[in-house]
Design an enzyme around this catalytic site. Structure first.
Site, mmCIF file in Angstrom:
data_model
loop_
_atom_site.group_PDB
_atom_site.id
_atom_site.type_symbol
_atom_site.label_atom_id
_atom_site.label_comp_id
_atom_site.label_asym_id
_atom_site.label_seq_id
_atom_site.Cartn_x
_atom_site.Cartn_y
_atom_site.Cartn_z
ATOM 1 N N GLY A 100 0.796 -1.221 0.000
ATOM 2 C CA GLY A 100 0.000 0.000 0.000
ATOM 3 C C GLY A 100 0.827 1.268 0.000
ATOM 4 O O GLY A 100 1.907 1.340 -0.603
ATOM 5 N N SER A 101 0.333 2.262 0.717
ATOM 6 C CA SER A 101 0.947 3.600 0.677
ATOM 7 C C SER A 101 2.339 3.660 1.285
ATOM 8 O O SER A 101 3.032 4.679 1.127
ATOM 9 C CB SER A 101 0.027 4.603 1.384
ATOM 10 O OG SER A 101 -1.185 4.742 0.684
ATOM 11 N N THR A 102 2.760 2.615 1.994
ATOM 12 C CA THR A 102 4.123 2.622 2.549
ATOM 13 C C THR A 102 5.177 2.589 1.440
ATOM 14 O O THR A 102 6.360 2.827 1.710
ATOM 15 C CB THR A 102 4.343 1.412 3.480
ATOM 16 O OG1 THR A 102 4.149 0.197 2.752
ATOM 17 C CG2 THR A 102 3.387 1.456 4.665
#
Length: 552
Positions: A287-289
């Site tokens: 995801g956004s990591t």
């Protein structure tokens, strides 16, 4: 008459002399000529070689605390062929061991042609000595060792466990089994006709204990990590949770924890999903990591400037028929704000400036979908399709962490570049004496610029404010990922993630937290995973004597 008596006396005397000669000859033959043969035959019946078990080496944490040690125990075994002929002995042994006489008798009868059968394993030596003192025919005690883990479930997934024969089966116990295993010794003893040891003769070979092993892990950080994960899993009614803590400057693994866990001292718990080392075995879409890495590569290639304004209005975009959207319409954002607010549209716009092979090569250099080099059993490397198979939507979706998968340890490992001026360190489960060689992934300038952006994530307006620690500057990134089932994304099932570095001015630790399927209405990485980071690092910074760097 007189002559006959003399002759008879001479005959008797001669026979006596002959008898003595025969006896002397026999004695000479037995004691001299046959002595070696007879001694050998006697030894076959009385002299035995006894194996002497050797303990495994200790497993220690980086400060010398014992995580695994071997305790002396014993096992009771019988010679069924002999033992079955003595009903009274069967009754006495059953009483001493607290077993059913009928069950024991049935076991003996079903194995009455064998010469060796374990009756009970891993009992206290004093109980074994008491049984041996009874002199029961065909009953013997065998000394051995059993592994004991003082930290129980706190370090279970990392340290692993051994089987009933003290052979490593998982974790450190398995991958370093050859190092930890001792070399058994041998003794020569004399047994009587009942098989009891009556005399020690000599040591043929001394037993050599296994070698100790010092891990990189910190037992106390492990404890706080496990406690925080357990509380978070219960609070959010999550399926599972994992956490990895790395030394930011050396790549040493300071903690590796999973929930649910198991107690390796209780063999009944060593089964099923409880023993799954999720931090390396469970694959996740990050995801956004992932956004900070794409941003760093774009800065490195000069495809974006730190002060540039990127228009994300109206808060969504269409890429090859797929809708990419943000939580709200953020409008015009700087690169730092794209990271702070975790804008999918913003990072997608930046990724489209990059060639697919440039983005793919970055992921490969970060170690995604590659072996970690730790050799822990059960590791899943993940999956990353080659850039030649990417369509534009694949490149865009991968820029915010969809369309490929990795494990949590790989994610934590990749974040070490922001603590080391763009260099990626190798990981280590063993305590290191010096900093290992590293490889340059992005420039020091790009890494520092993104580190500053990551710090803004924990400031007001960012998605990770619940990761803030009083007195310390914290950098990090949240991630909230839709779970997949049967190839379809589930709208109401999530993985909540947070990856952080602390203190931000001079990172000492890199931490990755993942909470799988929180189910009480709160599911965001900033609300579920970031507080776990905050709780553990609050203690870890104190344990490692890291000075505050003046948080806002």
């Amino acid at each position: 008459m007189w002559t006959w008596q003399i002759q008879r006396s001479q005959i008797v005397f001669g026979l006596l002399i002959l008898g003595f000669v025969v006896l002397a000859g026999r004695a000479f033959y037995v004691q001299v000529v046959w002595s070696d043969f007879l001694e050998t035959e006697g030894n076959k019946r009385q002299v035995r070689t006894l194996d002497v078990p050797a303990p495994r080496g200790h497993i220690l944490d980086r400060h010398g605390a014992v995580l695994a040690l071997s305790t002396p125990l014993a096992s009771i075994w019988v010679d069924p062929k002999v033992f079955s002929q003595h009903p009274d002995a069967i009754k006495k042994l059953a009483q001493e061991l607290g077993q059913s006489e009928l069950d024991l008798l049935q076991r003996i009868k079903s194995n009455d042609t064998r010469r060796f059968l374990f009756i009970k394993r891993s009992i206290l030596p004093e109980i074994a000595n008491q049984i041996e003192s009874l002199g029961l025919p065909g009953v013997y005690a065998k000394p051995e060792y059993k592994r004991y883990y003082p930290s129980a479930d706190t370090t279970a997934h990392l340290v692993g466990y051994t089987d009933i024969d003290d052979k490593g089966q998982d974790g450190i116990e398995y991958i370093y089994d050859g190092w930890l295993t001792g070399k058994p010794g041998r003794q020569q003893i004399i047994k009587d006709l009942e098989g009891r040891v009556v005399e020690f003769v000599k040591n043929i070979e001394e037993a050599e204990p296994g070698k100790d092993l010092v891990l990189s892990v910190d037992k106390d950080i492990q404890y706080f990590a496990q406690r925080a994960l357990k509380e978070a899993r219960v609070k959010h009614q999550a399926v599972a949770a994992s956490m990895v803590v790395l030394d930011a400057k050396t790549g040493e693994v300071l903690a590796l924890v999973n929930e649910p866990g198991f107690n390796p001292n209780n063999r009944a718990q060593i089964k099923g999903e409880a023993i799954r080392n999720r931090a390396i075995a469970s694959l996740i879409e990050p995801g956004s990591t992932i956004k900070p890495f794409v941003m760093a590569q774009a800065l490195e290639l000069g495809l974006v400037k730190p002060g540039e304004i990127i228009n994300t209005a109206p808060g969504y975009m269409n890429v090859q028929g797929h809708m990419i959207s943000d939580a709200v319409n953020y409008g015009r954002l700087k690169p730092s704000e794209i990271i702070q607010k975790s804008s999918n549209v913003g990072i997608a716009n930046i990724a489209r400036r990059m060639k697919p092979e440039q983005q793919w090569e970055l992921f490969r250099q970060l170690g995604f979908a590659q072996d970690l080099g730790l050799f822990l059993p059960g590791e899943s490397m993940g999956y990353l399709r080659h850039h030649s198979e990417w369509m534009q939507v694949d490149q865009v979706s991968s820029s915010f962490g969809y369309g490929f998968n990795i494990n949590l340890m790989q994610l934590a490992h990749a974040y070490t570049i922001f603590a080391n001026e763009g260099r990626l360190l190798p990981l280590s489960l063993l305590k290191l004496d010096q900093v290992p060689d590293s490889k340059q992934v992005v420039s020091p300038e790009a890494a520092q610029q993104v580190l500053t952006m990551l710090e803004s994530v924990t400031h007001q307006g960012g998605t990770g404010t619940e990761a803030r620690i009083e007195g310390y500057r914290v950098a990090g990134k949240t991630g909230t990922v839709h779970k997949t089932r049967a190839g379809q994304y589930q709208q109401n099932e999530y993985s909540a993630m947070f990856v952080g570095l602390v203190p931000a001015s001079r990172p000492d630790m890199v931490v990755a937290v993942m909470v799988d399927k929180p189910s009480r209405g709160v599911y965001g990485g900033g609300s579920v995973a970031a507080p776990v980071f905050q709780e553990v690092m609050r203690h870890a910074l104190r344990l490692r004597n890291v000075d505050p760097d003046g948080a806002l």
